[in-house]
Design a protein around this motif. Structure first.
Motif, PDB file in Angstrom:
ATOM      1  N   GLU A   1       0.255  -1.493  -0.107  1.00 17.66           N
ATOM      2  CA  GLU A   1      -0.274  -0.133  -0.301  1.00 17.66           C
ATOM      3  C   GLU A   1       0.611   1.038  -0.016  1.00 17.66           C
ATOM      4  O   GLU A   1       0.539   1.914  -0.123  1.00 17.66           O
ATOM      5  N   HIS A   2       2.277   1.304   0.326  1.00 17.31           N
ATOM      6  CA  HIS A   2       3.094   2.237   0.570  1.00 17.31           C
ATOM      7  C   HIS A   2       2.776   2.441  -1.465  1.00 17.31           C
ATOM      8  O   HIS A   2       3.162   2.267  -1.993  1.00 17.31           O
ATOM      9  N   ILE A   3       3.751   4.214  -1.026  1.00 18.35           N
ATOM     10  CA  ILE A   3       4.054   4.812  -2.730  1.00 18.35           C
ATOM     11  C   ILE A   3       5.474   4.099  -2.598  1.00 18.35           C
ATOM     12  O   ILE A   3       6.339   4.985  -1.989  1.00 18.35           O
TER      13      ILE A   3
ATOM     14  N   SER B   1       0.769   2.832  -4.529  1.00 18.95           N
ATOM     15  CA  SER B   1      -0.204   2.544  -3.860  1.00 18.95           C
ATOM     16  C   SER B   1      -0.818   1.380  -4.617  1.00 18.95           C
ATOM     17  O   SER B   1      -1.525   1.436  -5.880  1.00 18.95           O
ATOM     18  N   ASN B   2      -0.394  -0.457  -4.264  1.00 21.22           N
ATOM     19  CA  ASN B   2      -1.514  -1.198  -4.595  1.00 21.22           C
ATOM     20  C   ASN B   2      -1.183  -1.744  -6.011  1.00 21.22           C
ATOM     21  O   ASN B   2      -1.763  -1.871  -6.805  1.00 21.22           O
ATOM     22  N   GLU B   3       0.039  -1.925  -6.405  1.00 17.41           N
ATOM     23  CA  GLU B   3       0.905  -1.659  -7.696  1.00 17.41           C
ATOM     24  C   GLU B   3       1.575  -2.558  -7.770  1.00 17.41           C
ATOM     25  O   GLU B   3       2.690  -2.655  -6.334  1.00 17.41           O
ATOM     26  N   LEU B   4       1.816  -3.821  -8.926  1.00 14.64           N
ATOM     27  CA  LEU B   4       2.498  -4.329  -8.955  1.00 14.64           C
ATOM     28  C   LEU B   4       4.033  -4.488  -9.107  1.00 14.64           C
ATOM     29  O   LEU B   4       3.290  -3.445 -10.524  1.00 14.64           O
ATOM     30  N   HIS B   5       5.005  -4.442  -9.080  1.00 14.14           N
ATOM     31  CA  HIS B   5       6.435  -3.941  -9.495  1.00 14.14           C
ATOM     32  C   HIS B   5       7.358  -4.676  -9.282  1.00 14.14           C
ATOM     33  O   HIS B   5       6.830  -5.628  -8.222  1.00 14.14           O
ATOM     34  N   ALA B   6       8.014  -4.672 -10.530  1.00 12.32           N
ATOM     35  CA  ALA B   6       9.560  -5.768 -10.345  1.00 12.32           C
ATOM     36  C   ALA B   6      10.487  -4.642 -10.680  1.00 12.32           C
ATOM     37  O   ALA B   6      10.439  -4.087 -11.304  1.00 12.32           O
ATOM     38  N   GLY B   7      11.868  -5.130 -10.390  1.00  9.39           N
ATOM     39  CA  GLY B   7      13.229  -4.178 -10.690  1.00  9.39           C
ATOM     40  C   GLY B   7      14.169  -5.491 -11.876  1.00  9.39           C
ATOM     41  O   GLY B   7      14.191  -6.437 -11.309  1.00  9.39           O
ATOM     42  N   TYR B   8      14.572  -4.896 -12.742  1.00 13.83           N
ATOM     43  CA  TYR B   8      15.967  -5.682 -13.685  1.00 13.83           C
ATOM     44  C   TYR B   8      17.004  -5.122 -13.857  1.00 13.83           C
ATOM     45  O   TYR B   8      16.694  -3.475 -14.473  1.00 13.83           O
TER      46      TYR B   8
ATOM     47  N   ILE C   1      13.019   5.500  -2.816  1.00 11.35           N
ATOM     48  CA  ILE C   1      11.683   5.825  -0.698  1.00 11.35           C
ATOM     49  C   ILE C   1      10.273   5.343  -0.915  1.00 11.35           C
ATOM     50  O   ILE C   1      10.168   4.799  -1.825  1.00 11.35           O
ATOM     51  N   ILE C   2      10.091   4.753  -0.410  1.00 14.13           N
ATOM     52  CA  ILE C   2       8.993   4.129  -0.016  1.00 14.13           C
ATOM     53  C   ILE C   2       8.797   4.891   1.200  1.00 14.13           C
ATOM     54  O   ILE C   2       8.733   5.333   2.382  1.00 14.13           O
ATOM     55  N   PHE C   3       7.103   5.384   0.597  1.00 16.63           N
ATOM     56  CA  PHE C   3       6.484   6.069   2.213  1.00 16.63           C
ATOM     57  C   PHE C   3       5.284   5.436   2.417  1.00 16.63           C
ATOM     58  O   PHE C   3       4.246   5.053   0.588  1.00 16.63           O
ATOM     59  N   GLU C   4       4.447   6.166   3.484  1.00 13.24           N
ATOM     60  CA  GLU C   4       2.589   5.823   3.190  1.00 13.24           C
ATOM     61  C   GLU C   4       2.305   7.377   3.268  1.00 13.24           C
ATOM     62  O   GLU C   4       2.750   8.431   3.808  1.00 13.24           O
ATOM     63  N   MET C   5       1.334   7.871   2.037  1.00 13.29           N
ATOM     64  CA  MET C   5       1.292   8.883   1.805  1.00 13.29           C
ATOM     65  C   MET C   5       0.669  10.047   3.311  1.00 13.29           C
ATOM     66  O   MET C   5       1.152  10.743   3.844  1.00 13.29           O
TER      67      MET C   5
ATOM     68  N   LEU D   1      -4.468  14.683   1.232  1.00 12.78           N
ATOM     69  CA  LEU D   1      -3.632  13.736   0.098  1.00 12.78           C
ATOM     70  C   LEU D   1      -4.089  12.359   0.054  1.00 12.78           C
ATOM     71  O   LEU D   1      -4.896  11.486  -0.911  1.00 12.78           O
ATOM     72  N   ALA D   2      -3.694  11.592   1.708  1.00 11.39           N
ATOM     73  CA  ALA D   2      -3.945  10.401   1.790  1.00 11.39           C
ATOM     74  C   ALA D   2      -5.140   9.665   1.367  1.00 11.39           C
ATOM     75  O   ALA D   2      -5.404   8.473   1.076  1.00 11.39           O
ATOM     76  N   GLY D   3      -6.264  10.779   1.946  1.00 11.79           N
ATOM     77  CA  GLY D   3      -7.733   9.970   1.226  1.00 11.79           C
ATOM     78  C   GLY D   3      -7.817  10.699   0.066  1.00 11.79           C
ATOM     79  O   GLY D   3      -9.110  10.289   0.057  1.00 11.79           O
ATOM     80  N   LYS D   4      -7.372  10.757  -0.754  1.00 16.35           N
ATOM     81  CA  LYS D   4      -8.069  10.879  -2.243  1.00 16.35           C
ATOM     82  C   LYS D   4      -7.276  10.237  -3.509  1.00 16.35           C
ATOM     83  O   LYS D   4      -7.808   9.973  -4.349  1.00 16.35           O
TER      84      LYS D   4
END
Length: 173
Positions: free
Chosen positions: A39-41, A72-79, A90-94, A101-104
């Motif tokens: 759920e983080h950005i 938030s809530n997006e599947l991701h991977a790095g190559y 940088i990983i954080f919760e809005m 902004l968190a509620g938007k």
């Protein structure tokens, strides 16, 4: 690929600064982080080289000076293709930065190329991360607030309703 032990040692996060920050240095042909979601950005700023990030079913090639936003809530991977790549993550919760902004449920543009404002902000954050002088959490927090405001004003693609956000999360689960 870095061992998990080395990866963990680089992460900066504590109760005063509710953000995970680290630099991925990779020079082998490998998926340096496997597909996952949360759920983080998550922000990936390419300091050197180039990398491919898979966001959902889409692959994004990002080079030096590019910012990739994992919503938030997006599947991701790095190559990494085998050439050296250095990426500041940088990983954080809005919610930890802005209740408004968190509620938007904002969906940001995923690839941002050559933005001078972002380059300046990330340069300061990276320097502070490396030097870790007294008060660096405060500087990084301030710069991250500037970055969030810039992203919201210039790179917000969509604002989801609570219902749309809930459906998106259910699909991932």
């Amino acid at each position: 690929m870095q061992s998990l032990e080395l990866y963990e040692q680089k992460i900066i996060s504590d109760s005063e600064f509710p953000v995970q920050m680290f630099v991925n240095d990779v020079g082998k042909k490998v998926w340096y982080f496997t597909q996952h979601w949360h759920e983080h950005i998550e922000l990936h700023y390419v300091l050197e080289g180039k990398t491919t990030l898979r966001l959902g079913q889409r692959e994004i090639l990002a080079g030096e000076g590019n910012l990739v936003v994992v919503n938030s809530n997006e599947l991701h991977a790095g190559y990494c293709d085998g050439s050296l790549v250095r990426v500041m993550v940088i990983i954080f919760e809005m919610e930890d930065f802005s209740k408004e902004l968190a509620g938007k449920n904002i969906i940001f543009q995923r690839l941002i190329e050559k933005d001078e404002v972002i380059d300046g902000i990330m340069s300061v954050i990276h320097r502070e991360y490396l030097e870790r002088k007294i008060g660096y959490h405060l500087v990084c927090r301030g710069e991250l607030l500037r970055l969030i405001a810039h992203l919201v004003r210039e790179y917000a693609e969509e604002i989801l309703t609570e219902s749309e956000s809930g459906k998106r999360k259910k699909r991932l689960e």
